[in-house]
Structure formats: C-alpha cells, structure tokens
Motif scaffolding. Structure first.
Motif, PDB file in Angstrom:
ATOM      1  N   SER A   1      56.666 -36.542  11.848  1.00  0.00           N
ATOM      2  CA  SER A   1      57.001 -37.759  12.573  1.00  0.00           C
ATOM      3  C   SER A   1      57.365 -38.854  11.582  1.00  0.00           C
ATOM      4  O   SER A   1      56.811 -38.921  10.481  1.00  0.00           O
ATOM      5  CB  SER A   1      55.806 -38.212  13.420  1.00  0.00           C
ATOM      6  OG  SER A   1      55.997 -39.512  13.922  1.00  0.00           O
ATOM      7  N   THR A   2      58.304 -39.709  11.978  1.00  0.00           N
ATOM      8  CA  THR A   2      58.595 -40.894  11.163  1.00  0.00           C
ATOM      9  C   THR A   2      57.535 -41.970  11.350  1.00  0.00           C
ATOM     10  O   THR A   2      57.531 -42.962  10.614  1.00  0.00           O
ATOM     11  CB  THR A   2      59.957 -41.503  11.540  1.00  0.00           C
ATOM     12  OG1 THR A   2      59.885 -42.023  12.873  1.00  0.00           O
ATOM     13  CG2 THR A   2      61.072 -40.473  11.459  1.00  0.00           C
ATOM     14  N   GLN A   3      56.662 -41.796  12.319  1.00  0.00           N
ATOM     15  CA  GLN A   3      55.617 -42.768  12.651  1.00  0.00           C
ATOM     16  C   GLN A   3      56.200 -44.175  12.846  1.00  0.00           C
ATOM     17  O   GLN A   3      55.594 -45.186  12.499  1.00  0.00           O
ATOM     18  CB  GLN A   3      54.516 -42.757  11.594  1.00  0.00           C
ATOM     19  CG  GLN A   3      53.845 -41.374  11.453  1.00  0.00           C
ATOM     20  CD  GLN A   3      52.656 -41.367  10.529  1.00  0.00           C
ATOM     21  OE1 GLN A   3      51.730 -42.149  10.696  1.00  0.00           O
ATOM     22  NE2 GLN A   3      52.661 -40.457   9.552  1.00  0.00           N
TER      23      GLN A   3
ATOM     24  N   ASP B   1      47.334 -35.781  14.608  1.00  0.00           N
ATOM     25  CA  ASP B   1      47.965 -34.576  14.069  1.00  0.00           C
ATOM     26  C   ASP B   1      47.188 -34.029  12.887  1.00  0.00           C
ATOM     27  O   ASP B   1      47.057 -32.801  12.727  1.00  0.00           O
ATOM     28  CB  ASP B   1      49.409 -34.870  13.661  1.00  0.00           C
ATOM     29  CG  ASP B   1      50.357 -34.919  14.845  1.00  0.00           C
ATOM     30  OD1 ASP B   1      49.930 -34.586  15.968  1.00  0.00           O
ATOM     31  OD2 ASP B   1      51.534 -35.303  14.649  1.00  0.00           O
TER      32      ASP B   1
ATOM     33  N   ASP C   1      62.798 -29.177  14.479  1.00  0.00           N
ATOM     34  CA  ASP C   1      63.057 -29.168  15.926  1.00  0.00           C
ATOM     35  C   ASP C   1      63.794 -27.909  16.349  1.00  0.00           C
ATOM     36  O   ASP C   1      63.705 -27.487  17.507  1.00  0.00           O
ATOM     37  CB  ASP C   1      63.916 -30.365  16.336  1.00  0.00           C
ATOM     38  CG  ASP C   1      63.270 -31.713  16.060  1.00  0.00           C
ATOM     39  OD1 ASP C   1      62.159 -31.745  15.511  1.00  0.00           O
ATOM     40  OD2 ASP C   1      63.884 -32.741  16.402  1.00  0.00           O
TER      41      ASP C   1
ATOM     42  N   TYR D   1      50.766 -37.713   8.175  1.00  0.00           N
ATOM     43  CA  TYR D   1      50.575 -37.306   9.562  1.00  0.00           C
ATOM     44  C   TYR D   1      49.874 -38.415  10.339  1.00  0.00           C
ATOM     45  O   TYR D   1      49.147 -39.228   9.767  1.00  0.00           O
ATOM     46  CB  TYR D   1      49.723 -36.031   9.626  1.00  0.00           C
ATOM     47  CG  TYR D   1      50.239 -34.926   8.744  1.00  0.00           C
ATOM     48  CD1 TYR D   1      51.297 -34.123   9.155  1.00  0.00           C
ATOM     49  CD2 TYR D   1      49.692 -34.704   7.475  1.00  0.00           C
ATOM     50  CE1 TYR D   1      51.792 -33.124   8.342  1.00  0.00           C
ATOM     51  CE2 TYR D   1      50.178 -33.698   6.655  1.00  0.00           C
ATOM     52  CZ  TYR D   1      51.231 -32.910   7.088  1.00  0.00           C
ATOM     53  OH  TYR D   1      51.726 -31.928   6.278  1.00  0.00           O
ATOM     54  N   THR D   2      50.070 -38.413  11.645  1.00  0.00           N
ATOM     55  CA  THR D   2      49.254 -39.288  12.465  1.00  0.00           C
ATOM     56  C   THR D   2      47.808 -38.806  12.402  1.00  0.00           C
ATOM     57  O   THR D   2      47.535 -37.657  12.045  1.00  0.00           O
ATOM     58  CB  THR D   2      49.721 -39.276  13.923  1.00  0.00           C
ATOM     59  OG1 THR D   2      49.482 -37.973  14.482  1.00  0.00           O
ATOM     60  CG2 THR D   2      51.205 -39.619  14.040  1.00  0.00           C
TER      61      THR D   2
ATOM     62  N   ALA E   1      57.243 -29.058  19.938  1.00  0.00           N
ATOM     63  CA  ALA E   1      56.416 -30.005  19.186  1.00  0.00           C
ATOM     64  C   ALA E   1      56.049 -29.448  17.815  1.00  0.00           C
ATOM     65  O   ALA E   1      55.826 -28.247  17.646  1.00  0.00           O
ATOM     66  CB  ALA E   1      55.157 -30.335  19.972  1.00  0.00           C
TER      67      ALA E   1
ATOM     68  N   ASP F   1      63.203 -40.242  16.214  1.00  0.00           N
ATOM     69  CA  ASP F   1      62.089 -40.927  16.862  1.00  0.00           C
ATOM     70  C   ASP F   1      61.740 -40.348  18.226  1.00  0.00           C
ATOM     71  O   ASP F   1      60.771 -40.794  18.847  1.00  0.00           O
ATOM     72  CB  ASP F   1      62.413 -42.420  17.024  1.00  0.00           C
ATOM     73  CG  ASP F   1      62.261 -43.190  15.725  1.00  0.00           C
ATOM     74  OD1 ASP F   1      61.693 -42.639  14.773  1.00  0.00           O
ATOM     75  OD2 ASP F   1      62.724 -44.345  15.673  1.00  0.00           O
ATOM     76  N   ARG F   2      62.512 -39.382  18.701  1.00  0.00           N
ATOM     77  CA  ARG F   2      62.240 -38.810  20.020  1.00  0.00           C
ATOM     78  C   ARG F   2      61.382 -37.565  19.905  1.00  0.00           C
ATOM     79  O   ARG F   2      61.514 -36.800  18.925  1.00  0.00           O
ATOM     80  CB  ARG F   2      63.549 -38.485  20.735  1.00  0.00           C
ATOM     81  CG  ARG F   2      64.318 -39.727  21.160  1.00  0.00           C
ATOM     82  CD  ARG F   2      65.372 -39.380  22.195  1.00  0.00           C
ATOM     83  NE  ARG F   2      66.472 -38.614  21.602  1.00  0.00           N
ATOM     84  CZ  ARG F   2      67.540 -39.160  21.026  1.00  0.00           C
ATOM     85  NH1 ARG F   2      67.641 -40.480  20.938  1.00  0.00           N
ATOM     86  NH2 ARG F   2      68.505 -38.414  20.543  1.00  0.00           N
ATOM     87  N   PRO F   3      60.509 -37.305  20.877  1.00  0.00           N
ATOM     88  CA  PRO F   3      59.695 -36.078  20.836  1.00  0.00           C
ATOM     89  C   PRO F   3      60.607 -34.853  20.851  1.00  0.00           C
ATOM     90  O   PRO F   3      61.553 -34.784  21.653  1.00  0.00           O
ATOM     91  CB  PRO F   3      58.852 -36.160  22.112  1.00  0.00           C
ATOM     92  CG  PRO F   3      58.855 -37.603  22.488  1.00  0.00           C
ATOM     93  CD  PRO F   3      60.179 -38.146  22.047  1.00  0.00           C
TER      94      PRO F   3
END
Length: 478
Positions: free
Chosen positions: A382-384, A446, A167, A442-443, A378, A372-374
């Motif tokens: 992600s912790t999904q 993503d 981030d 990844y999602t 970007a 957990d926040r965007p």
C-alpha cells in the motif's frame, strides 16, 4: 561435487549431510572455494556481500525443496537470490539458493496470462508477451528479476493507470519452510498468497508465478533533461513539474529526479560537474493526447527531449537504469505533497555551487490513481496515502560507505516534515532490513497479519536473510 573432511571440520553434525544434499539435486551444490561459488552468490548490488556456507544452483523446484529441507535439518537460514538487485542482508552461514536457472516462460494469448520462472528478468517477459500484443507490468529496469519485483509489490512505470504489479498475480508456486511445494492463489491458501505479495522472501522460495498481461502494444513516453546552473533554475523546474503532476490524469505516470555529478573523467563531458533535473513519463493512451499533456514541460526548455510514441518493448529504456553491478547506498520513503519549503530542501542537495560530495540521485515517483485503490486480489502492499515515493541513490565506494550513509541520514532527516513514516516493501535495503524499520512498510493491521502468517508457515524463522518479518509470538510465550 566432492567434499573433504577438512572442509567440513568443525561444522555441526547435521552439516556433514551436505554430501547427500549434493547427491539429491539436479543442479549444482557449491562450497566456498569451489569454481563458480563467488559468481553464484554475487549480484547487481555490490554494497552487500554474501558469504554462505553453501550455494545450491537450483535446476528445478525439487532442488529448491531439497535445499530448504536440508537447511531446516541443519539449523541454517535460507537465502534466495535471482539477480541480486534487492540484496539487503549478508547471507553469512546460510544455505543460499540461486534461482537464476529456473527459466520457465510461456504466454497464453487467449487467457492473457504468462507463466514465469523465478530466474527470468523483465526484458525477457516483455519480449515474449509482445509477440502476442500483450505486456506485463514491469518497473524501470529490464534487468531486475521478476520474482523479487512481484513479491515486493512491484511499482510499475504505469502504476497510476494499472496499480501495483502484485495486483496482476494470479497464483504463485512456493516452497515453504517444511520443504513442500505449494500453489497458492485466492482460492488455495489465500492467507499465504496475500502475504507473499508484499512480504517478499519471508514465507518461502517462490519458484514460479502466473500473471495477467495487458493488451498494450504502445505507449507515449520518454525523458526530458533540464541542466541547471543554479538553485533558481532547479527550483523553477521542480515547482513546475509538481504543479503539472497534480493536474495529470491517471493515464499519465511520471517521476522527477534531481542529480548532481562529480567532475569525473569517466562521465560524459556534458554531465561532469553538472546538476540536472530529469523528468520521466509514461502515458497510456493516444499519442496526440500524450504530446499535448507534455507541452507544459516542453515549455520549460529541456536540453534533451526523448518523449514520443514507442513500442512497449522499449519501456525499460526510458529510465536508462545501470545494467552492470553497482556499489550504491539505496534508501526509500513515502512523502506527502511537497510544498515550497520541501522544494527548497530538495534543490539544496544538488546545488550547482557546491564542491565535493555527496552526489545524490533523488527520484520522486508520482503516486495516486490506481495505486490508491483496493486491488481485486488483496495483498500486503500500500502507498498508505502518500503522494510521492522518494528513491535515494548514492554512489558508495567501499572506502566511503560510512560517509555516504551519514549523508543519506542527514538528507532524509531534513525531509522528515514531509515523510509519512511509511515505506514500500520493494524498496527496503540494508539500512531498512531490521524488523522495527520493516514495520514501516505496512499498515499496522497488515503487519500483524503478516506475522501471524509467518508463525503458521515459518515458525522457526528459517527465511530471515531479508527484510525480516518475525513470526508472531504465541500468547503463552509471554
């Protein structure tokens, strides 16, 4: 460096240009048998061994670019390593770029930023930032290389408060597969900037980064040790920790580790043949509040309690991660909130009544909060939605490697009911390096985007000695 005809015999024609490679760089080019070759391609994790065709010990970004161009011309994959904490795939036959001598480091206290070369470790960055009352987001070990941590997303010890280390990355300098040095940021090649923060070394060799620092001088943190004589004691401590963690504010980041030690003479006497539950924590806030929040854990009667106010420069001492190279089998998973059945399974792995191995270390890192926040910038991490990150570490002597892997498989299978099926990209090692397992980090959206970026910047898959993200296939390819 001299190369004889015998050493190059049988290699592809393009490989004979290794002589010109050595002449074109400021650093060192090493071949198997050369003094320093083994040391250059070794690393902290001993369970993966590299046997590259050549090692380039880069002195600067131009050396990295020359090595990448040479590898592309010779049809060789590229491997990159700083400290070797994240080794996942043997670099056999590759052009191996060692970045340990890229040691640029400057802090801009007015901007609250640092510029970091790929050869630095976190302890060095923490110390430099602290001179100005600032701090980077680092993990549990000060010996870990900064670039592997950042490009893997970076799960910091203050993650619930500040999010992933990725981030805070403002820009990256990266050599891509065409041998060009690029500076990427939210405004310059934003797709590549997004992909590298989480995609690790799949897109090029990162040689430097600019990161944001935090105005953080002190923290409240430490460890609480709970030796356990039976399952009932271990269950009580683990349940109590999980209930405590659910009530904590975002300023509190913590983990619980379950360990069982062999009765080995090289261990301290108080650990030999013992089981232990260990809680580690970092609170960002007033000392008095931190101490008050820890009171329920102290009421459980730890045998050792190191929690207290400390300068941020000591944050990497909390976990007491090993500094010397280790042979270990490492696995990760993202878990839902553990219930009583999950607690029973976890405790069974360190049952003090057991004799013989395996001897696992099982850490559950509490997630949520800022994780957990965007992020403002970007990235692909992600912790999904997981509640905890599971980090399994098991000693793996060479003659027991298969047995240790089998034991790890069994343990994770027994926890499958609480496994989200996802993973964090910074915790993918040899077992999880194949593309079908990498997808879990990844999602779905993503991962599709990552393969598309890969097809743009590395269509020939030059960077594949890693947790592999293959380039997307063109629809015309079928």
């Amino acid at each position: 460096m001299q190369f004889t005809a015998d050493r190059l015999a049988g290699e592809p024609a393009a490989w004979h240009d290794v002589v010109s490679l050595g002449a074109s760089i400021r650093g060192r080019t090493l071949h198997p048998g050369d003094e320093g070759f083994e040391q250059a391609c070794s690393g902290w994790l001993l369970t993966v061994e590299h046997r590259p065709a050549a090692v380039v010990v880069a002195a600067d970004a131009d050396d990295v670019a020359a090595a990448v161009r040479f590898a592309a011309q010779a049809g060789r994959p590229v491997a990159v390593q700083s400290t070797g904490h994240g080794k996942s795939v043997p670099a056999d036959g590759a052009v191996f770029i060692a970045t340990g001598e890229l040691r640029e480091l400057s802090v801009d206290p007015r901007a609250g930023t640092a510029r970091i070369g790929a050869g630095l470790r976190w302890d060095e960055v923490v110390a430099a930032a602290a001179e100005h009352g600032l701090a980077p987001l680092c993990g549990s070990s000060g010996q870990v290389g900064v670039m592997g941590f950042l490009t893997g997303g970076g799960l910091p010890l203050t993650g619930r408060t500040y999010g992933f280390a990725a981030d805070r990355v403002r820009s990256l300098d990266i050599v891509t597969a065409n041998g060009l040095l690029r500076t990427v940021s939210p405004l310059q090649e934003p797709d590549l900037f997004w992909a590298v923060r989480g995609g690790k070394s799949n897109f090029g060799v990162v040689v430097a980064a600019e990161i944001e620092l935090l105005p953080l001088r002190t923290i409240y943190g430490g460890r609480l040790h709970y030796p356990v004589e039976n399952r009932e004691q271990a269950t009580r401590v683990l349940r109590s920790y999980l209930a405590w963690a659910r009530e904590q504010p975002e300023e509190m980041s913590s983990s619980v580790t379950l360990m069982r030690f062999p009765d080995a003479p090289q261990l301290p006497e108080e650990l030999r043949g013992r089981s232990l539950v260990l809680v580690t924590l970092v609170h960002v806030g007033e000392e008095e509040l931190g101490a008050r929040l820890v009171e329920p854990l102290r009421a459980l009667g730890p045998a050792q309690d190191t929690c207290g106010a400390m300068p941020y420069t000591r944050i990497t001492e909390i976990h007491q991660d090993p500094k010397n190279p280790v042979g270990a089998h490492l696995r990760g998973a993202l878990l839902r909130e553990p219930d009583d059945e999950a607690v029973a399974e976890l405790v069974s792995f360190i049952d003090p009544a057991k004799s013989g191995g395996p001897f696992p270390g099982i850490e559950l890192r509490h997630l949520g909060g800022a994780l957990d926040r965007p992020p403002g910038r970007a990235h692909a991490v992600s912790t999904q939605g997981a509640a905890f990150h599971l980090w399994l570490r098991m000693p793996a002597p060479p003659d027991q490697a298969d047995a240790v892997r089998g034991a790890a498989d069994e343990m994770l299978a027994r926890l499958r009911r609480w496994d989200t099926g996802a993973m964090l990209p910074g915790f993918l090692f040899d077992h999880d390096s194949a593309p079908e397992r990498v997808r879990r980090a990844y999602t779905e959206a993503d991962h599709r985007r990552l393969t598309a970026v890969k097809a743009t910047y590395d269509p020939n898959h030059l960077f594949r000695i890693n947790h592999t993200i293959p380039p997307a296939r063109h629809p015309a390819d079928g």
